[in-house]
Design a protein around this motif. Structure first.
Motif, PDB file in Angstrom:
ATOM      1  N   ASN A 258     -54.811  14.538 -27.731  1.00  0.00           N
ATOM      2  CA  ASN A 258     -56.029  14.586 -26.923  1.00  0.00           C
ATOM      3  C   ASN A 258     -55.801  15.527 -25.744  1.00  0.00           C
TER       4      ASN A 258
ATOM      5  N   ASP B 163     -54.679   7.591 -28.859  1.00  0.00           N
ATOM      6  CA  ASP B 163     -55.148   8.847 -29.443  1.00  0.00           C
ATOM      7  C   ASP B 163     -54.119   9.442 -30.404  1.00  0.00           C
TER       8      ASP B 163
ATOM      9  N   TRP C 205     -60.323  16.879 -32.960  1.00  0.00           N
ATOM     10  CA  TRP C 205     -59.763  17.293 -31.674  1.00  0.00           C
ATOM     11  C   TRP C 205     -59.446  18.783 -31.617  1.00  0.00           C
TER      12      TRP C 205
ATOM     13  N   ILE D 104     -56.924   9.579 -33.075  1.00  0.00           N
ATOM     14  CA  ILE D 104     -57.893  10.626 -32.740  1.00  0.00           C
ATOM     15  C   ILE D 104     -58.313  11.435 -33.971  1.00  0.00           C
TER      16      ILE D 104
END
Length: 232
Positions: free
Chosen positions: A133, A145, A152, A149
């Motif tokens: 991130n 994350d 990204w 995540i």
């Protein structure tokens, strides 16, 4: 020359993992990096973890990272053992361990999951399960994350990343998409090697394969899902 080889998202597909290792024909000097999600979905979660443990005992230079499914198991295990909640965790995982409740998981397995690091970095690459991130000053700031995540790439800080490449999994993509990413590795500096190994019914669409990436020689290996009694 020693090879650095990456595999991600095995998801209980032991037979497929074994065949991919046979393809790779690991040598004593090679380094193996596993990027998380060894469990759930496929039929042999315990077998995959046992194989990883056996590789370590055999002297294979191996770094195993944490994925979101390992983290979910940790949360579910604590929920059962501390909070008294029941019927947690993936049913295929519990069957593979021969248990009815996750609180019955043998302690050495919980310790294996709980000791997995969230990322590994060297001078020329960063290995992580899901991604980074870049909205944080340090992309390693959020452990959540690192294992969860998605989407990204548009926020990558190339000044921070420098000449390093991020190698990850977590979000299944087709063989063709992985090959395209490898062709653009010098420009984009990211490679997602999750080819949806557990998705045996998606082979015609380019999924349903376990991928290995030889970083040293910039070579991809693919092994199609060969599991029996696979739900997906």
């Amino acid at each position: 020359m020693p090879r650095k080889i990456f595999i991600s998202d095995i998801h209980g597909c032991l037979d497929t993992f074994t065949e991919l290792l046979n393809q790779l024909a690991l040598k004593e000097e090679d380094h193996l990096f596993l990027l998380g999600d060894y469990i759930d979905r496929g039929p042999h979660s315990k077998g995959v973890v046992d194989r990883i443990m056996a590789l370590r005992k055999a002297g294979v230079k191996l770094i195993a990272l944490r994925g979101n499914h390992e983290q979910m198991l940790i949360y579910d295990y604590i929920s059962e053992t501390v909070k008294g909640w029941k019927d947690m965790a993936d049913e295929a995982l519990k069957r593979s361990f021969g248990i009815e409740r996750l609180e019955q998981l043998p302690k050495p397995y919980f310790e294996f999951f709980n000791e997995l690091p969230f990322f590994h970095q060297e001078d020329d690459f960063i290995a992580v399960h899901a991604g980074l991130n870049f909205r944080y000053e340090s992309p390693f700031h959020s452990e959540e994350d690192l294992i969860w995540i998605r989407d990204w790439y548009k926020n990558i800080d190339y000044n921070w990343l420098g000449e390093r490449v991020v190698i990850h999994g977590h979000t299944p993509q087709t063989i063709q998409e992985i090959e395209t990413q490898l062709a653009m590795l010098g420009e984009k500096r990211v490679l997602n090697i999750d080819a949806g190994a557990f998705m045996s019914q998606g082979k015609e669409n380019g999924f349903g394969h376990l991928c290995a990436f030889d970083w040293t020689n910039k070579q991809l290996y693919f092994q199609e899902n060969i599991e029996t009694n696979n739900k997906y």
